[in-house]
Design a protein around this motif. Sequence first.
Motif, PDB file in Angstrom:
ATOM      1  N   MET A 164       0.828  -1.191   0.000  1.00  0.00           N
ATOM      2  CA  MET A 164       0.000   0.000   0.000  1.00  0.00           C
ATOM      3  C   MET A 164       0.875   1.259   0.000  1.00  0.00           C
ATOM      4  SD  MET A 164      -3.356   1.028   1.263  1.00  0.00           S
ATOM      5  CE  MET A 164      -3.918   2.605   1.749  1.00  0.00           C
ATOM      6  N   ILE A 165       1.881   1.265   0.870  1.00  0.00           N
ATOM      7  CA  ILE A 165       2.774   2.422   0.946  1.00  0.00           C
ATOM      8  C   ILE A 165       3.573   2.551  -0.349  1.00  0.00           C
ATOM      9  CG2 ILE A 165       4.787   3.375   2.128  1.00  0.00           C
ATOM     10  CD1 ILE A 165       3.678   2.198   4.714  1.00  0.00           C
ATOM     11  N   LEU A 166       3.954   1.422  -0.920  1.00  0.00           N
ATOM     12  CA  LEU A 166       4.684   1.442  -2.188  1.00  0.00           C
ATOM     13  C   LEU A 166       3.820   2.047  -3.293  1.00  0.00           C
ATOM     14  CD1 LEU A 166       7.234   0.653  -3.703  1.00  0.00           C
ATOM     15  CD2 LEU A 166       6.215  -1.584  -4.115  1.00  0.00           C
ATOM     16  N   GLY A 167       2.550   1.743  -3.298  1.00  0.00           N
ATOM     17  CA  GLY A 167       1.636   2.324  -4.281  1.00  0.00           C
ATOM     18  C   GLY A 167       1.497   3.821  -4.114  1.00  0.00           C
ATOM     19  N   ILE A 168       1.395   4.259  -2.883  1.00  0.00           N
ATOM     20  CA  ILE A 168       1.288   5.705  -2.602  1.00  0.00           C
ATOM     21  C   ILE A 168       2.567   6.411  -3.025  1.00  0.00           C
ATOM     22  CG2 ILE A 168       1.095   7.424  -0.763  1.00  0.00           C
ATOM     23  CD1 ILE A 168      -0.731   5.406   0.710  1.00  0.00           C
ATOM     24  N   ALA A 169       3.712   5.811  -2.711  1.00  0.00           N
ATOM     25  CA  ALA A 169       4.995   6.416  -3.088  1.00  0.00           C
ATOM     26  C   ALA A 169       5.118   6.502  -4.607  1.00  0.00           C
ATOM     27  CB  ALA A 169       6.147   5.609  -2.508  1.00  0.00           C
ATOM     28  N   THR A 170       4.662   5.483  -5.304  1.00  0.00           N
ATOM     29  CA  THR A 170       4.711   5.493  -6.768  1.00  0.00           C
ATOM     30  C   THR A 170       3.845   6.614  -7.323  1.00  0.00           C
ATOM     31  OG1 THR A 170       5.037   3.099  -6.751  1.00  0.00           O
ATOM     32  CG2 THR A 170       4.343   4.087  -8.830  1.00  0.00           C
ATOM     33  N   VAL A 171       2.665   6.792  -6.791  1.00  0.00           N
ATOM     34  CA  VAL A 171       1.774   7.864  -7.242  1.00  0.00           C
ATOM     35  C   VAL A 171       2.409   9.227  -6.968  1.00  0.00           C
ATOM     36  CG1 VAL A 171      -0.459   8.975  -6.833  1.00  0.00           C
ATOM     37  CG2 VAL A 171      -0.323   6.494  -7.026  1.00  0.00           C
ATOM     38  N   VAL A 172       3.004   9.395  -5.810  1.00  0.00           N
ATOM     39  CA  VAL A 172       3.657  10.669  -5.470  1.00  0.00           C
ATOM     40  C   VAL A 172       4.776  10.970  -6.447  1.00  0.00           C
ATOM     41  CG1 VAL A 172       5.099  11.816  -3.742  1.00  0.00           C
ATOM     42  CG2 VAL A 172       3.022  10.632  -3.039  1.00  0.00           C
ATOM     43  N   VAL A 173       5.603   9.979  -6.752  1.00  0.00           N
ATOM     44  CA  VAL A 173       6.714  10.177  -7.687  1.00  0.00           C
ATOM     45  C   VAL A 173       6.175  10.532  -9.069  1.00  0.00           C
ATOM     46  CG1 VAL A 173       8.599   9.013  -8.891  1.00  0.00           C
ATOM     47  CG2 VAL A 173       8.344   8.739  -6.430  1.00  0.00           C
ATOM     48  N   LEU A 174       5.161   9.856  -9.534  1.00  0.00           N
ATOM     49  CA  LEU A 174       4.590  10.151 -10.852  1.00  0.00           C
ATOM     50  C   LEU A 174       4.009  11.559 -10.914  1.00  0.00           C
ATOM     51  CD1 LEU A 174       2.872   6.751 -11.705  1.00  0.00           C
ATOM     52  CD2 LEU A 174       4.979   7.691 -12.665  1.00  0.00           C
ATOM     53  N   VAL A 175       3.355  11.978  -9.850  1.00  0.00           N
ATOM     54  CA  VAL A 175       2.804  13.335  -9.820  1.00  0.00           C
ATOM     55  C   VAL A 175       3.930  14.374  -9.839  1.00  0.00           C
ATOM     56  CG1 VAL A 175       1.558  14.993  -8.371  1.00  0.00           C
ATOM     57  CG2 VAL A 175       0.639  12.700  -8.714  1.00  0.00           C
ATOM     58  N   LEU A 176       4.984  14.140  -9.087  1.00  0.00           N
ATOM     59  CA  LEU A 176       6.110  15.082  -9.072  1.00  0.00           C
ATOM     60  C   LEU A 176       6.783  15.161 -10.443  1.00  0.00           C
ATOM     61  CD1 LEU A 176       7.729  14.318  -5.597  1.00  0.00           C
ATOM     62  CD2 LEU A 176       6.416  16.333  -6.265  1.00  0.00           C
ATOM     63  N   VAL A 177       6.944  14.044 -11.096  1.00  0.00           N
ATOM     64  CA  VAL A 177       7.545  14.044 -12.434  1.00  0.00           C
ATOM     65  C   VAL A 177       6.635  14.775 -13.413  1.00  0.00           C
ATOM     66  CG1 VAL A 177       8.207  12.559 -14.367  1.00  0.00           C
ATOM     67  CG2 VAL A 177       8.928  11.984 -12.051  1.00  0.00           C
ATOM     68  N   ALA A 178       5.340  14.547 -13.331  1.00  0.00           N
ATOM     69  CA  ALA A 178       4.400  15.236 -14.214  1.00  0.00           C
ATOM     70  C   ALA A 178       4.443  16.744 -13.989  1.00  0.00           C
ATOM     71  CB  ALA A 178       2.983  14.705 -13.991  1.00  0.00           C
ATOM     72  N   LEU A 179       4.513  17.158 -12.744  1.00  0.00           N
ATOM     73  CA  LEU A 179       4.598  18.590 -12.440  1.00  0.00           C
ATOM     74  C   LEU A 179       5.901  19.185 -12.949  1.00  0.00           C
ATOM     75  CD1 LEU A 179       3.095  18.753  -8.836  1.00  0.00           C
ATOM     76  CD2 LEU A 179       2.069  19.560 -10.973  1.00  0.00           C
ATOM     77  N   ALA A 180       6.960  18.404 -12.950  1.00  0.00           N
ATOM     78  CA  ALA A 180       8.248  18.899 -13.442  1.00  0.00           C
ATOM     79  C   ALA A 180       8.220  19.077 -14.952  1.00  0.00           C
ATOM     80  CB  ALA A 180       9.362  17.937 -13.044  1.00  0.00           C
ATOM     81  N   ILE A 181       7.501  18.222 -15.649  1.00  0.00           N
ATOM     82  CA  ILE A 181       7.495  18.264 -17.111  1.00  0.00           C
ATOM     83  C   ILE A 181       6.467  19.251 -17.654  1.00  0.00           C
ATOM     84  CG2 ILE A 181       6.997  16.882 -19.170  1.00  0.00           C
ATOM     85  CD1 ILE A 181       8.174  14.496 -17.658  1.00  0.00           C
ATOM     86  N   LEU A 182       5.273  19.278 -17.104  1.00  0.00           N
ATOM     87  CA  LEU A 182       4.197  20.104 -17.659  1.00  0.00           C
ATOM     88  C   LEU A 182       4.488  21.601 -17.642  1.00  0.00           C
ATOM     89  CD1 LEU A 182       1.017  18.205 -16.473  1.00  0.00           C
ATOM     90  CD2 LEU A 182       2.032  18.260 -18.745  1.00  0.00           C
ATOM     91  N   PRO A 183       4.964  22.189 -16.537  1.00  0.00           N
ATOM     92  CA  PRO A 183       5.241  23.635 -16.584  1.00  0.00           C
ATOM     93  C   PRO A 183       6.309  23.987 -17.607  1.00  0.00           C
ATOM     94  CG  PRO A 183       5.120  22.899 -14.326  1.00  0.00           C
ATOM     95  CD  PRO A 183       5.087  21.672 -15.197  1.00  0.00           C
ATOM     96  N   ALA A 184       7.287  23.116 -17.829  1.00  0.00           N
ATOM     97  CA  ALA A 184       8.331  23.391 -18.811  1.00  0.00           C
ATOM     98  C   ALA A 184       7.730  23.447 -20.209  1.00  0.00           C
ATOM     99  CB  ALA A 184       9.415  22.334 -18.736  1.00  0.00           C
ATOM    100  N   LYS A 185       6.809  22.553 -20.524  1.00  0.00           N
ATOM    101  CA  LYS A 185       6.176  22.570 -21.840  1.00  0.00           C
ATOM    102  C   LYS A 185       5.352  23.835 -22.029  1.00  0.00           C
ATOM    103  CE  LYS A 185       5.977  17.654 -22.751  1.00  0.00           C
ATOM    104  NZ  LYS A 185       5.117  16.514 -23.048  1.00  0.00           N
ATOM    105  N   LYS A 186       4.662  24.269 -20.979  1.00  0.00           N
ATOM    106  CA  LYS A 186       3.857  25.474 -21.079  1.00  0.00           C
ATOM    107  C   LYS A 186       4.752  26.686 -21.335  1.00  0.00           C
ATOM    108  CE  LYS A 186       0.475  28.301 -18.723  1.00  0.00           C
ATOM    109  NZ  LYS A 186      -0.170  28.622 -17.483  1.00  0.00           N
ATOM    110  N   ARG A 187       5.901  26.755 -20.647  1.00  0.00           N
ATOM    111  CA  ARG A 187       6.819  27.874 -20.854  1.00  0.00           C
ATOM    112  C   ARG A 187       7.389  27.862 -22.265  1.00  0.00           C
ATOM    113  NH1 ARG A 187       8.317  27.123 -15.416  1.00  0.00           N
ATOM    114  NH2 ARG A 187       9.876  25.609 -16.027  1.00  0.00           N
ATOM    115  N   ASP A 188       7.619  26.668 -22.817  1.00  0.00           N
ATOM    116  CA  ASP A 188       8.134  26.575 -24.174  1.00  0.00           C
ATOM    117  C   ASP A 188       7.128  27.114 -25.188  1.00  0.00           C
ATOM    118  OD1 ASP A 188      10.442  25.488 -23.210  1.00  0.00           O
ATOM    119  OD2 ASP A 188       9.904  23.407 -23.674  1.00  0.00           O
ATOM    120  N   ARG A 189       5.844  26.904 -24.915  1.00  0.00           N
ATOM    121  CA  ARG A 189       4.817  27.412 -25.825  1.00  0.00           C
ATOM    122  C   ARG A 189       4.716  28.928 -25.753  1.00  0.00           C
ATOM    123  NH1 ARG A 189      -0.070  23.649 -24.259  1.00  0.00           N
ATOM    124  NH2 ARG A 189       0.604  24.558 -22.326  1.00  0.00           N
TER     125      ARG A 189
END
Length: 92
Positions: free
Chosen positions: A1-26
């Motif tokens: 259960m904790i491993l699943g939560i940690a995986t979701v947290v990591v995926l959300v952080l990676v998504a947040l790191a990538i999405l703002p950069a794409k918006k700035r590029d546009r």
Amino acid sequence: MILGIATVVVLVLVALAILPAKKRDRDASPPNFVQSFTRPANFRQQQLSEEAEAIADEYQRRADEAWREELGEKATVLFQTKTTTATKTRKS
């Protein structure tokens, strides 16, 4: 259960790191940057403006790179901590 939560947290952080950069590029220019639409008085002034813009773009690119790297390191540490904690609790 904790491993699943940690995986979701990591995926959300990676998504947040990538999405703002794409918006700035546009967006061609940052919202607080007022661009002058008047023609430069001479060629040297135009060169200086282009160089200043290139330097600002490079600075922004490096800052984004450093931020993504730091975010990745923090996510890795968080993920390792959660995984280690989950493993220890299962063994107990």
